[in-house]
Design a protein around this motif. Structure first.
Motif, PDB file in Angstrom:
ATOM      1  N   THR A 177      16.634  18.563  -5.364  1.00  0.00           N
ATOM      2  CA  THR A 177      16.478  19.116  -4.024  1.00  0.00           C
ATOM      3  C   THR A 177      15.169  18.654  -3.406  1.00  0.00           C
ATOM      4  O   THR A 177      14.125  18.674  -4.069  1.00  0.00           O
ATOM      5  N   VAL A 178      15.240  18.243  -2.151  1.00  0.00           N
ATOM      6  CA  VAL A 178      14.051  17.860  -1.393  1.00  0.00           C
ATOM      7  C   VAL A 178      14.027  18.665  -0.106  1.00  0.00           C
ATOM      8  O   VAL A 178      15.033  18.747   0.611  1.00  0.00           O
ATOM      9  N   LEU A 179      12.878  19.264   0.191  1.00  0.00           N
ATOM     10  CA  LEU A 179      12.675  20.034   1.407  1.00  0.00           C
ATOM     11  C   LEU A 179      11.655  19.308   2.263  1.00  0.00           C
ATOM     12  O   LEU A 179      10.497  19.159   1.863  1.00  0.00           O
ATOM     13  N   VAL A 180      12.063  18.815   3.418  1.00  0.00           N
ATOM     14  CA  VAL A 180      11.176  18.084   4.323  1.00  0.00           C
ATOM     15  C   VAL A 180      10.638  19.044   5.379  1.00  0.00           C
ATOM     16  O   VAL A 180      11.411  19.722   6.056  1.00  0.00           O
ATOM     17  N   GLY A 233       0.805  -1.208   0.000  1.00  0.00           N
ATOM     18  CA  GLY A 233       0.000   0.000   0.000  1.00  0.00           C
ATOM     19  C   GLY A 233       0.840   1.260   0.000  1.00  0.00           C
ATOM     20  O   GLY A 233       0.520   2.248  -0.676  1.00  0.00           O
ATOM     21  N   ARG A 234       1.918   1.236   0.771  1.00  0.00           N
ATOM     22  CA  ARG A 234       2.835   2.381   0.782  1.00  0.00           C
ATOM     23  C   ARG A 234       3.406   2.624  -0.608  1.00  0.00           C
ATOM     24  O   ARG A 234       3.470   3.760  -1.094  1.00  0.00           O
ATOM     25  N   SER A 235       3.813   1.536  -1.267  1.00  0.00           N
ATOM     26  CA  SER A 235       4.444   1.654  -2.580  1.00  0.00           C
ATOM     27  C   SER A 235       3.462   2.128  -3.639  1.00  0.00           C
ATOM     28  O   SER A 235       3.796   2.980  -4.472  1.00  0.00           O
ATOM     29  N   ARG A 236       2.245   1.595  -3.626  1.00  0.00           N
ATOM     30  CA  ARG A 236       1.290   2.002  -4.666  1.00  0.00           C
ATOM     31  C   ARG A 236       0.803   3.418  -4.449  1.00  0.00           C
ATOM     32  O   ARG A 236       0.513   4.138  -5.400  1.00  0.00           O
ATOM     33  N   THR A 250       0.369  13.574   5.451  1.00  0.00           N
ATOM     34  CA  THR A 250       0.294  13.698   6.908  1.00  0.00           C
ATOM     35  C   THR A 250      -1.056  13.210   7.413  1.00  0.00           C
ATOM     36  O   THR A 250      -1.952  12.883   6.638  1.00  0.00           O
ATOM     37  N   GLY A 251      -1.197  13.233   8.718  1.00  0.00           N
ATOM     38  CA  GLY A 251      -2.482  12.948   9.347  1.00  0.00           C
ATOM     39  C   GLY A 251      -3.183  14.216   9.787  1.00  0.00           C
ATOM     40  O   GLY A 251      -4.070  14.166  10.638  1.00  0.00           O
ATOM     41  N   THR A 284       6.483  13.176   8.083  1.00  0.00           N
ATOM     42  CA  THR A 284       7.679  12.488   8.560  1.00  0.00           C
ATOM     43  C   THR A 284       7.373  11.050   8.963  1.00  0.00           C
ATOM     44  O   THR A 284       8.137  10.417   9.679  1.00  0.00           O
ATOM     45  N   GLY A 285       6.251  10.533   8.490  1.00  0.00           N
ATOM     46  CA  GLY A 285       5.827   9.197   8.884  1.00  0.00           C
ATOM     47  C   GLY A 285       6.153   8.136   7.853  1.00  0.00           C
ATOM     48  O   GLY A 285       7.101   8.250   7.065  1.00  0.00           O
ATOM     49  N   PHE A 286       5.317   7.098   7.835  1.00  0.00           N
ATOM     50  CA  PHE A 286       5.525   5.903   7.015  1.00  0.00           C
ATOM     51  C   PHE A 286       5.552   6.220   5.520  1.00  0.00           C
ATOM     52  O   PHE A 286       6.323   5.646   4.758  1.00  0.00           O
ATOM     53  N   GLN A 287       4.726   7.166   5.080  1.00  0.00           N
ATOM     54  CA  GLN A 287       4.526   7.393   3.660  1.00  0.00           C
ATOM     55  C   GLN A 287       5.499   8.391   3.040  1.00  0.00           C
ATOM     56  O   GLN A 287       5.899   8.233   1.877  1.00  0.00           O
ATOM     57  N   ALA A 288       5.903   9.410   3.771  1.00  0.00           N
ATOM     58  CA  ALA A 288       6.646  10.522   3.172  1.00  0.00           C
ATOM     59  C   ALA A 288       7.918  10.104   2.432  1.00  0.00           C
ATOM     60  O   ALA A 288       8.133  10.531   1.285  1.00  0.00           O
ATOM     61  N   PRO A 289       8.811   9.289   3.017  1.00  0.00           N
ATOM     62  CA  PRO A 289      10.021   8.922   2.275  1.00  0.00           C
ATOM     63  C   PRO A 289       9.732   8.167   0.983  1.00  0.00           C
ATOM     64  O   PRO A 289      10.437   8.339  -0.017  1.00  0.00           O
TER      65      PRO A 289
END
Length: 334
Positions: A151-154, A103-106, A198-199, A131-136
Motif C-alpha cells: 500500500t502506498v499513500l500519496v 541524481g533522482r535514482s541515487r 518536497t520543497g 508530487t514532484g520529480f522525486q516522489a515516484p
C-alpha cells in the motif's frame, strides 16, 4: 575515449536495483575509509547559485565533479545537472553525464538502502509526501527492499496533484494499492515508512501522528532554514541517522531549524558497516536524513559508464579532439 551520456542512456542502464547496489557500495567505501566525499558548496551572484560537489574513489579509478546552477527564483531545482568523471590513475576524462535522472535514482536508492537497514522488515504501507520529480522514484526504490509492501499513500498540497502522482504509481506498480489525498492526519498513522520529498520550508505533519515502529526518510530539506519534520519527530525518535554528519552540519534544516545538533546523529556508513544497529526494538521510531553525496553520484556514474561502454551507448569523443596543449604553452595557473 570520453563518452557523453544523457538521461535516456542513464534510464536504460541504471535500473533501481543497480542504483541501490551502487549506493550501498558508496557507503561501504566511506565506512572503510576508501573514498573521499566533498560536501556541496554553493556560490551565488546576480541571482544565480552554483552548486558544486565532488568525490574521489581510488579503487574505482574514478574522480567525479557534479555541478548545477539554480537560476530561477522560488525553487532549488537545477537548470541542468552535469557530472564529470575522470580516471584516478591518469586524470583523463572518462565521461560527461547528464545528472538529472542519475541524481533522482541515487536519491531514491539512498532511501531504499536506509529503509532496508532501519525499517521493520514487515513494513507494508508507505506514506509519501510530494508530487514532484522525486516522489515516484522513492516508491519504486522502496519496492526493491520492502518485500511486503502492498500500500502506498500519496499526500500532496492539492488533491489533483496527489491523484496524478498516485495514477502514475498505479501504472508503474499494478500490484500496489495506491491512494491519494491531502490529509497527513489520515495517512501518517497508517504508515510503516514515511517519506518526505518536497520543497516545503515548514513541517509537513505533526510528529505525534507517527505510530510506534515507523521509519522516516527525510529527503527534501537541504537548506539550514527549511524543515519538513517538526521537533516532535525527533523527540520521539530512538535513532536519527544522516548520510553525512559533515553535510548535515551545514544543510540539514530538519535538525538545524529544530535546534538540534547534527553531530549527535549517526553517520549511515556506521550502520551500513554493522557497527551501529539501524534499530534495536520493533517500536522504535527511526529517522534517516538524506542530503545526497557526490560519492553516491560517482559510484552510480561508474556503473553507467561501464554499462554504456559495453552496449556502445552515448556519444564518444575522439581522443585527438581532447589533445592537451604543449607543456611550454600552458600557463602556471591552469
Amino acid at each position: 575515449m570520453p563518452r557523453i551520456i544523457d538521461d535516456a542512456v542513464v534510464g536504460r542502464v541504471l535500473p533501481p536495483a543497480a542504483a541501490v547496489a551502487a549506493v550501498e557500495t558508496a557507503f561501504d567505501l566511506l565506512a572503510a575509509g576508501a573514498a573521499q566525499d566533498r560536501p556541496r558548496e554553493r556560490s551565488s551572484a546576480g541571482g544565480v547559485t552554483l552548486n558544486v560537489m565532488s568525490a574521489i574513489a581510488p579503487t574505482l579509478d574514478a574522480v567525479a565533479v557534479k555541478s548545477y546552477p539554480v537560476v530561477r527564483s522560488g525553487t532549488n531545482r537545477a537548470s541542468v545537472i552535469t557530472i564529470l568523471v575522470y580516471g584516478h590513475r591518469t586524470g583523463e576524462l572518462r565521461a560527461l553525464l547528464q545528472g538529472d535522472l542519475l541524481g533522482r535514482s541515487r536519491t531514491a536508492a539512498a532511501s531504499a538502502v536506509a529503509t532496508r537497514a532501519m525499517a521493520r522488515p514487515d513494513s507494508s504501507t508507505v506514506c509519501v509526501f510530494g508530487t514532484g520529480f522525486q516522489a515516484p522514484a522513492q516508491v519504486t526504490a522502496l519496492a526493491e527492499v520492502l518485500p511486503k509492501l502492498d500500500t502506498v499513500l500519496v499526500v500532496g498540497r492539492t488533491a489533483e496533484r496527489a491523484e496524478a502522482t498516485a495514477r502514475a504509481l498505479r501504472d508503474a506498480h499494478p500490484r500496489l494499492r495506491v491512494e491519494s489525498g491531502t490529509s497527513p492526519e489520515r495517512a501518517v498513522p497508517q504508515a510503516d515508512v514515511v517519506v518526505t520529498a518536497t520543497g516545503a520550508s515548514e513541517p509537513l505533519f505533526d510528529g505525534a501522528l507517527l505510530r510506534p515502529g515507523t521509519h522516516v526518510n527525510a529527503v527534501g530539506s537541504n537548506a539550514a532554514g527549511r524543515r519538513e519534520l517538526d521537533a516532535t519527530v525527533f523527540r520521539r525518535a530512538a535513532h536519527v541517522v544522516v548520510d553525512s554528519v559533515e553535510v548535515a552540519r551545514t544543510e540539514c534544516g530538519d535538525l538545524l531549524a529544530n535546534g538540534l545538533d547534527p553531530a549527535e546523529a549517526t553517520a549511515f556508513a556506521s550502520v551500513q558497516a554493522g557497527r551501529v544497529p539501524g534499530r534495536t526494538h520493533p517500536d522504535d521510531i527511526t529517522v534517516y536524513e538524506s542530503h545526497g553525496l557526490a560519492l553516491q553520484d560517482l559510484v552510480c556514474a561508474v556503473r553507467v559508464i561501464d554499462a554504456a561502454a559495453a552496449a556502445d551507448l552515448g556519444t564518444t569523443v575522439h581522443p585527438e579532439s581532447w589533445a592537451p596543449l604543449p607543456t611550454d604553452v600552458r600557463g602556471a595557473n591552469e
